[in-house]
Design a protein around this motif. Sequence first.
Motif, PDB file in Angstrom:
ATOM      1  N   LYS A 130       0.834  -1.209   0.000  1.00 42.55           N
ATOM      2  CA  LYS A 130       0.000   0.000   0.000  1.00 42.55           C
ATOM      3  C   LYS A 130       0.866   1.256   0.000  1.00 42.55           C
ATOM      4  O   LYS A 130       0.575   2.207  -0.722  1.00 42.55           O
ATOM      5  CB  LYS A 130      -0.929   0.013   1.223  1.00 42.55           C
ATOM      6  N   LEU A 131       1.927   1.232   0.806  1.00 49.07           N
ATOM      7  CA  LEU A 131       2.831   2.381   0.860  1.00 49.07           C
ATOM      8  C   LEU A 131       3.524   2.609  -0.491  1.00 49.07           C
ATOM      9  O   LEU A 131       3.680   3.749  -0.931  1.00 49.07           O
ATOM     10  CB  LEU A 131       3.867   2.202   1.974  1.00 49.07           C
ATOM     11  N   GLU A 132       3.933   1.526  -1.135  1.00 50.16           N
ATOM     12  CA  GLU A 132       4.568   1.641  -2.446  1.00 50.16           C
ATOM     13  C   GLU A 132       3.617   2.282  -3.459  1.00 50.16           C
ATOM     14  O   GLU A 132       3.991   3.209  -4.180  1.00 50.16           O
ATOM     15  CB  GLU A 132       4.999   0.262  -2.959  1.00 50.16           C
ATOM     16  N   PHE A 133       2.403   1.751  -3.506  1.00 46.77           N
ATOM     17  CA  PHE A 133       1.421   2.298  -4.441  1.00 46.77           C
ATOM     18  C   PHE A 133       1.066   3.742  -4.091  1.00 46.77           C
ATOM     19  O   PHE A 133       0.869   4.570  -4.975  1.00 46.77           O
ATOM     20  CB  PHE A 133       0.150   1.436  -4.466  1.00 46.77           C
ATOM     21  N   ASP A 134       0.988   4.040  -2.810  1.00 42.72           N
ATOM     22  CA  ASP A 134       0.656   5.406  -2.396  1.00 42.72           C
ATOM     23  C   ASP A 134       1.767   6.374  -2.821  1.00 42.72           C
ATOM     24  O   ASP A 134       1.483   7.495  -3.254  1.00 42.72           O
ATOM     25  CB  ASP A 134       0.433   5.459  -0.883  1.00 42.72           C
ATOM     26  N   GLN A 135       3.023   5.944  -2.701  1.00 36.18           N
ATOM     27  CA  GLN A 135       4.133   6.789  -3.153  1.00 36.18           C
ATOM     28  C   GLN A 135       4.075   7.003  -4.670  1.00 36.18           C
ATOM     29  O   GLN A 135       4.303   8.113  -5.153  1.00 36.18           O
ATOM     30  CB  GLN A 135       5.471   6.172  -2.747  1.00 36.18           C
ATOM     31  N   GLN A 136       3.769   5.952  -5.390  1.00 38.40           N
ATOM     32  CA  GLN A 136       3.630   6.071  -6.844  1.00 38.40           C
ATOM     33  C   GLN A 136       2.509   7.059  -7.196  1.00 38.40           C
ATOM     34  O   GLN A 136       2.688   7.926  -8.061  1.00 38.40           O
ATOM     35  CB  GLN A 136       3.301   4.711  -7.473  1.00 38.40           C
ATOM     36  N   ARG A 137       1.382   6.920  -6.517  1.00 42.62           N
ATOM     37  CA  ARG A 137       0.235   7.796  -6.763  1.00 42.62           C
ATOM     38  C   ARG A 137       0.602   9.245  -6.483  1.00 42.62           C
ATOM     39  O   ARG A 137       0.314  10.131  -7.286  1.00 42.62           O
ATOM     40  CB  ARG A 137      -0.967   7.376  -5.906  1.00 42.62           C
ATOM     41  N   GLN A 138       1.265   9.485  -5.371  1.00 43.84           N
ATOM     42  CA  GLN A 138       1.651  10.852  -5.015  1.00 43.84           C
ATOM     43  C   GLN A 138       2.621  11.442  -6.039  1.00 43.84           C
ATOM     44  O   GLN A 138       2.512  12.616  -6.390  1.00 43.84           O
ATOM     45  CB  GLN A 138       2.255  10.885  -3.605  1.00 43.84           C
ATOM     46  N   GLN A 139       3.546  10.631  -6.512  1.00 41.89           N
ATOM     47  CA  GLN A 139       4.485  11.108  -7.531  1.00 41.89           C
ATOM     48  C   GLN A 139       3.745  11.431  -8.835  1.00 41.89           C
ATOM     49  O   GLN A 139       3.993  12.466  -9.452  1.00 41.89           O
ATOM     50  CB  GLN A 139       5.594  10.072  -7.795  1.00 41.89           C
ATOM     51  N   LEU A 140       2.843  10.551  -9.232  1.00 41.05           N
ATOM     52  CA  LEU A 140       2.068  10.793 -10.456  1.00 41.05           C
ATOM     53  C   LEU A 140       1.192  12.041 -10.315  1.00 41.05           C
ATOM     54  O   LEU A 140       1.078  12.839 -11.245  1.00 41.05           O
ATOM     55  CB  LEU A 140       1.207   9.570 -10.795  1.00 41.05           C
ATOM     56  N   GLU A 141       0.592  12.210  -9.142  1.00 33.36           N
ATOM     57  CA  GLU A 141      -0.214  13.409  -8.907  1.00 33.36           C
ATOM     58  C   GLU A 141       0.645  14.661  -8.955  1.00 33.36           C
ATOM     59  O   GLU A 141       0.231  15.685  -9.496  1.00 33.36           O
ATOM     60  CB  GLU A 141      -0.944  13.316  -7.564  1.00 33.36           C
TER      61      GLU A 141
END
Length: 157
Positions: free
Chosen positions: A127-138
């Motif tokens: 979840k943390l990995e995906f959340d970091q990816q999402r934040q970077q994409l945002e």
Amino acid sequence: MSTQSPYLALALIAAASIVFALAAVAVYYRLKLRTMQQHQQAQLEQLKKQGQQQRGRINKSIQIIAQGLLDDQLSLTEGSIRIKVLLDGLAVEEGVQEEFAAFYHLAAATDHIPILEAWKALNTRKKLEFDQQRQQLESDHREFVIDAAQRILGKQF
């Protein structure tokens, strides 16, 4: 000739009766057809009205979500996905999709991130990995998504 006269008269009466009966049946079915056409027209108008109302609700939802993006009430990813789905539901023209491509790009960029039950099933590390990816994409798409949200305000599709 007088023996043929009664038969001729009966034949004429029978023929006239048949013609009259067929005319009555034709009038009956013509009236029935007209009633059915009027009913069908009323149904089409009702469907058109319902479609316009649904379109209005979807347009209102787009406006609310866009304002929510501008007010930081939801993530850029969530807002982009929702607006993209709503625009697709309205079957907007390709030009509209291009005008608001920022929503489509961010939605596509985050498409690999699980949602709902699949998200709940992930372990904390994932979840943390995906959340970091999402934040970077945002972060990468922020300026474009905010610009698109500002431009979509007040538009009706």
